[in-house]
Design a protein around this motif. Structure first.
Motif, PDB file in Angstrom:
ATOM      1  N   ARG A 195      -8.912   5.142   9.692  1.00  0.00           N
ATOM      2  CA  ARG A 195      -9.251   3.729   9.751  1.00  0.00           C
ATOM      3  C   ARG A 195      -8.564   2.864   8.774  1.00  0.00           C
ATOM      4  NH1 ARG A 195     -14.754   0.555  11.078  1.00  0.00           N
ATOM      5  NH2 ARG A 195     -14.010  -1.441  11.039  1.00  0.00           N
ATOM      6  N   ILE A 196      -8.814   3.685   7.535  1.00  0.00           N
ATOM      7  CA  ILE A 196      -8.576   2.712   6.154  1.00  0.00           C
ATOM      8  C   ILE A 196      -6.902   3.180   6.069  1.00  0.00           C
ATOM      9  CG2 ILE A 196      -8.760   2.449   3.757  1.00  0.00           C
ATOM     10  CD1 ILE A 196     -11.188   1.739   5.470  1.00  0.00           C
ATOM     11  N   LYS A 197      -6.596   4.570   6.155  1.00  0.00           N
ATOM     12  CA  LYS A 197      -5.100   4.734   5.927  1.00  0.00           C
ATOM     13  C   LYS A 197      -4.175   3.996   6.816  1.00  0.00           C
ATOM     14  CE  LYS A 197      -2.492   8.765   4.401  1.00  0.00           C
ATOM     15  NZ  LYS A 197      -2.316   9.948   4.223  1.00  0.00           N
ATOM     16  N   SER A 198      -4.659   3.545   8.011  1.00  0.00           N
ATOM     17  CA  SER A 198      -3.570   3.006   8.948  1.00  0.00           C
ATOM     18  C   SER A 198      -3.214   1.683   8.524  1.00  0.00           C
ATOM     19  CB  SER A 198      -4.270   2.747  10.356  1.00  0.00           C
ATOM     20  OG  SER A 198      -5.584   2.054  10.300  1.00  0.00           O
ATOM     21  N   THR A 199      -3.868   1.139   7.543  1.00  0.00           N
ATOM     22  CA  THR A 199      -3.699  -0.301   7.035  1.00  0.00           C
ATOM     23  C   THR A 199      -2.551   0.080   5.892  1.00  0.00           C
ATOM     24  OG1 THR A 199      -5.396  -0.027   5.356  1.00  0.00           O
ATOM     25  CG2 THR A 199      -5.836  -1.162   7.632  1.00  0.00           C
ATOM     26  N   LYS A 200      -1.702  -1.146   5.499  1.00  0.00           N
ATOM     27  CA  LYS A 200      -0.928  -1.050   4.488  1.00  0.00           C
ATOM     28  C   LYS A 200      -1.521  -0.841   3.215  1.00  0.00           C
ATOM     29  CE  LYS A 200       3.194  -3.471   2.444  1.00  0.00           C
ATOM     30  NZ  LYS A 200       3.990  -4.649   2.428  1.00  0.00           N
ATOM     31  N   ASN A 201      -2.640  -1.425   2.957  1.00  0.00           N
ATOM     32  CA  ASN A 201      -3.290  -1.344   1.704  1.00  0.00           C
ATOM     33  C   ASN A 201      -4.016   0.098   1.590  1.00  0.00           C
ATOM     34  OD1 ASN A 201      -2.590  -3.931   0.602  1.00  0.00           O
ATOM     35  ND2 ASN A 201      -4.549  -4.867   1.438  1.00  0.00           N
ATOM     36  N   GLY A 202      -4.236   0.478   2.707  1.00  0.00           N
ATOM     37  CA  GLY A 202      -5.095   1.775   2.587  1.00  0.00           C
ATOM     38  C   GLY A 202      -4.272   3.019   2.268  1.00  0.00           C
ATOM     39  N   GLU A 203      -2.814   2.686   2.785  1.00  0.00           N
ATOM     40  CA  GLU A 203      -1.987   3.771   2.666  1.00  0.00           C
ATOM     41  C   GLU A 203      -1.514   3.706   0.846  1.00  0.00           C
ATOM     42  OE1 GLU A 203       2.717   5.178   3.919  1.00  0.00           O
ATOM     43  OE2 GLU A 203       1.612   3.572   4.895  1.00  0.00           O
ATOM     44  N   PHE A 204      -1.682   2.658   0.469  1.00  0.00           N
ATOM     45  CA  PHE A 204      -1.084   2.540  -0.931  1.00  0.00           C
ATOM     46  C   PHE A 204      -2.413   2.867  -1.867  1.00  0.00           C
ATOM     47  CE2 PHE A 204      -1.918   0.025  -5.013  1.00  0.00           C
ATOM     48  CZ  PHE A 204      -0.649   0.058  -5.617  1.00  0.00           C
ATOM     49  N   ILE A 205      -3.538   2.685  -1.544  1.00  0.00           N
ATOM     50  CA  ILE A 205      -4.750   3.231  -2.067  1.00  0.00           C
ATOM     51  C   ILE A 205      -4.648   4.794  -2.203  1.00  0.00           C
ATOM     52  CG2 ILE A 205      -7.271   3.561  -2.074  1.00  0.00           C
ATOM     53  CD1 ILE A 205      -7.319   0.762  -1.014  1.00  0.00           C
ATOM     54  N   PHE A 206      -4.366   5.744  -1.026  1.00  0.00           N
ATOM     55  CA  PHE A 206      -4.536   6.814  -0.980  1.00  0.00           C
ATOM     56  C   PHE A 206      -3.235   7.379  -1.944  1.00  0.00           C
ATOM     57  CE2 PHE A 206      -7.355   6.368   2.567  1.00  0.00           C
ATOM     58  CZ  PHE A 206      -8.421   7.418   2.402  1.00  0.00           C
ATOM     59  N   ASN A 207      -2.206   6.916  -1.621  1.00  0.00           N
ATOM     60  CA  ASN A 207      -1.113   7.522  -2.334  1.00  0.00           C
ATOM     61  C   ASN A 207      -1.005   7.167  -3.871  1.00  0.00           C
ATOM     62  OD1 ASN A 207       0.435   8.144  -0.087  1.00  0.00           O
ATOM     63  ND2 ASN A 207       1.667   5.990  -0.288  1.00  0.00           N
ATOM     64  N   THR A 208      -1.675   6.449  -4.299  1.00  0.00           N
ATOM     65  CA  THR A 208      -2.075   6.017  -5.632  1.00  0.00           C
ATOM     66  C   THR A 208      -3.034   7.042  -6.308  1.00  0.00           C
ATOM     67  OG1 THR A 208      -1.557   3.657  -5.580  1.00  0.00           O
ATOM     68  CG2 THR A 208      -2.974   4.454  -7.504  1.00  0.00           C
ATOM     69  N   GLU A 209      -4.058   7.224  -5.501  1.00  0.00           N
ATOM     70  CA  GLU A 209      -5.043   8.367  -5.787  1.00  0.00           C
ATOM     71  C   GLU A 209      -4.433   9.585  -5.992  1.00  0.00           C
ATOM     72  OE1 GLU A 209      -9.527   9.606  -4.448  1.00  0.00           O
ATOM     73  OE2 GLU A 209      -8.026   9.749  -3.026  1.00  0.00           O
ATOM     74  N   ALA A 210      -3.406  10.029  -4.964  1.00  0.00           N
ATOM     75  CA  ALA A 210      -2.803  11.069  -5.060  1.00  0.00           C
ATOM     76  C   ALA A 210      -1.890  11.379  -6.309  1.00  0.00           C
ATOM     77  CB  ALA A 210      -1.978  11.273  -3.899  1.00  0.00           C
ATOM     78  N   ASN A 211      -1.463  10.267  -6.972  1.00  0.00           N
ATOM     79  CA  ASN A 211      -0.821  10.402  -8.381  1.00  0.00           C
ATOM     80  C   ASN A 211      -1.898  10.650  -9.254  1.00  0.00           C
ATOM     81  OD1 ASN A 211       1.789  10.144  -7.161  1.00  0.00           O
ATOM     82  ND2 ASN A 211       1.581   7.725  -7.228  1.00  0.00           N
TER      83      ASN A 211
END
Length: 354
Positions: A195-211
């Motif tokens: 639900r969160i990752k489907s949003t643009k900000n959600g994808e940004f958050i998860f990619n940032t956390e991955a880094n």
């Protein structure tokens, strides 16, 4: 307007504390600070401060290199100093300096937002880790010499340190195990990743956390480089405290220097611009407990801040330079848009005439 009000209120309280400390130590402490700062001893203190700045910038460069970004250290120096100045002078604006570093890194150096954001987060976590370590060690060292005037102050400090160390421990446990902290937080609120990752900000958050999680890998050399540079930075600050105590009281006190550094670190956590008032009060209290003298502690606090303000002065100069560069980029971008729009309109007009 709200942030300005908070800053002015914090500045007001800082000035009151500074006045009360200065009234007790005497105005001659200002004269002593002046002659100390503008001397060879003061030059040594400022030089160490500049060296800590260079180590901090080097650490940030290592973090960006880990993310595949080769950046010149001189290009980072201006951005880092601007962020440091904002953080140091306006601590009531949480993460103001960090947000500015992310923005300038993206605009000036054209680095991906996810990488710039994650690099600043990693940088703050590494620095905060050793900041807390030196506070804990400093408080333990201080208890060897004296005790806090009120038991509730000591209990409050212990509670703060327990919560902070627990938070850091939780982060490192999750990060080293490559377990998402974002997912853990989402689960507490009953939210799903999809639900969160489907949003643009959600994808940004998860990619940032991955880094961020990718960096905290004990099996990778860049993690230990970042940790070593963080230790070196705070080690240099310890040397600065040690030398400053020696210049003031002529005493080589290794354990006492750790105690004073830990107390100074505590003072800088207070939401006061440049630790104004709080740094003098806590330093003077620490010096008195170490039997170095309340007045010498006041001089220590003012000199410590004066050295840091040299970096802020450099940050101010770089802020003007970078501001002009941003203005130039926006101006050229606007002109480029106007020219392209005019060119397209001419082509369309010719087509219509044909």
């Amino acid at each position: 307007m709200k942030k300005i009000s908070k800053f002015l209120i914090a500045l007001f309280f800082g000035l009151i504390i500074f006045y009360l400390v200065l009234r007790r130590s005497g105005p001659e402490t200002l004269t002593e600070t002046f002659f100390l700062f503008f001397s060879l001893e003061g030059l040594a203190i400022v030089s160490l401060t500049v060296l800590t700045m260079l180590v901090s910038i080097w650490r940030w460069r290592v973090i960006l290199n880990c993310q595949g970004e080769e950046v010149d250290i001189f290009s980072l120096a201006g951005i880092w100093s601007v962020g440091f100045s904002v953080d140091y002078l306006t601590p009531v604006s949480l993460f103001g300096g960090e947000a500015l570093r992310v923005y300038l890194t993206g605009k000036i150096l054209d680095i991906d937002w996810e990488k710039s954001f994650s690099s600043v987060i990693i940088d703050k976590i590494l620095d905060g880790t050793f900041h807390i370590i030196f506070i804990v060690v400093g408080i333990i060292a201080f208890l060897h010499f004296g005790e806090f005037p009120e038991i509730w102050i000591f209990r409050f400090i212990v509670l703060f340190l327990v919560l902070t160390v627990s938070g850091l421990g939780f982060f490192y446990f999750r990060a080293i195990g490559k377990k998402s902290i974002v997912l853990f937080v989402l689960s507490l609120f009953g939210l799903k990743k999809t639900r969160i990752k489907s949003t643009k900000n959600g994808e940004f958050i998860f990619n940032t956390e991955a880094n961020v999680l990718r960096f905290f890998s004990p099996g990778k050399s860049f993690f230990w480089k970042g940790a070593a540079l963080s230790f070196l930075r705070h080690g240099l600050i310890y040397v600065r405290a040690f030398l400053l105590i020696f210049f003031l009281v002529g005493n080589f006190n290794f354990l006492g220097s750790l105690a004073v550094q830990g107390l100074a670190y505590l003072a800088m956590l207070l939401p006061l611009p440049a630790g104004l008032g709080g740094l003098e009060a806590i330093s003077a209290f620490g010096f008195r407990s170490l039997e170095f003298g309340f007045e010498k502690g006041t001089v220590f606090g003012i000199t410590w801040r004066s050295a840091d303000l040299v970096i802020c002065l450099f940050g101010l100069i770089m802020a003007i330079k970078l501001g002009l560069k941003l203005f130039q980029l926006k101006t050229f971008g606007l002109l480029d848009t106007i020219i392209k729009s005019s060119f397209i309109n001419n082509i369309n007009d010719k087509k219509n005439e044909a």
